[in-house]
Design an enzyme around this catalytic site. Structure first.
Site: not given
Length: 257
Positions: A11, A130
């Site tokens: 990330d 997600d």
């Protein structure tokens, strides 16, 4: 049987690799290129890079580090972050990315999936989802703009419905990011992944929850996913990729060596 893949996830925020817990409270882990090189050297099958605030902040992933990564590693890698147009995707592929992943932009404009597939082929179009378990409705739902706590919002989509929709529109692979499990290292969400596996005809990558080598074994055997993505166990050197591959092979799982 096709060999299973191990995929470290990096990330990226403000030019650094970060990691949070359940998509919150991100801490700096290290620099992008050295971490990418380390994982490639350890035996990762591919890498995934998420510029986690790009979509929420209305920008696209920074191409400069994409080109630096491409110069340093010899394994495939996928990039995501604010990609909303054919031209943006083309630039990132030209800078060395092997695959493009879209998440929030696809929720805003689902036709983007088909347009990217028509232009580049489904083999390099990945959809990130997600997903979180909503206890009040006892169902799995999709969230958007999860890289920024202030911008995160619910969508109209139930996870399984969105999985079916993105396949109809031409995605080549799905990464299911299980938000409830993210960063807590308690194991992958086998139940949810198994439900998605039953309706997913493209390669499925499990994301969220890896804490031990046995967790990887379990998700491959029980949920029958094609790849397992993890971050904190690799960033913190809790698990070495080479040792993990040896363990999985000993457990009878086909793995790339």
């Amino acid at each position: 049987m096709l060999a299973k893949r191990l995929v470290p996830c990096l990330d990226v925020k403000d030019g650094k690799v970060v990691k949070g817990v359940q998509f919150r409270n991100h801490e700096i882990v290290g620099d992008i290129v050295p971490l990418a090189a380390r994982y490639a050297e350890e035996g990762a099958d591919e890498l995934v890079f998420y510029d986690i605030t790009a979509s929420a902040h209305e920008r696209v992933v920074d191409k400069s580090w994409v080109s630096r990564v491409a110069e340093q590693i010899d394994i495939p890698f996928c990039v995501a972050g604010g990609i909303k147009t054919i031209s943006q995707a083309r630039e990132l592929l030209a800078f060395g990315a092997d695959k493009i992943s879209i998440n929030s932009p696809a929720l805003t404009d689902p036709s983007l999936i088909s347009r990217l597939q028509d232009e580049f082929g489904r083999q390099c179009i990945v959809i990130g989802i997600d997903s979180f378990f909503d206890a009040s409705s006892n169902s799995y739902k999709v969230k958007q703009f999860t890289g920024d706590e202030a911008a995160t919002k619910d969508t109209q989509w139930f996870t399984q419905d969105w999985v079916e929709e993105v396949q109809k529109r031409g995605c080549g692979e799905i990464v299911l990011n299980v938000m409830n499990q993210d960063g807590v290292r308690g194991g992958y969400d086998i139940k949810q992944l198994s439900l998605v596996r039953a309706i997913c005809d493209v390669p499925l990558i499990a994301s969220g929850g890896a804490g031990t080598m046995a967790h990887f074994r379990d998700v491959f055997i029980e949920a029958k996913v094609d790849a397992a993505l993890a971050a904190s166990v690799f960033h913190k050197a809790i698990i070495n990729i080479g040792e993990l591959k040896a363990y999985l092979a000993a457990e009878g799982i086909a793995i790339r060596r």
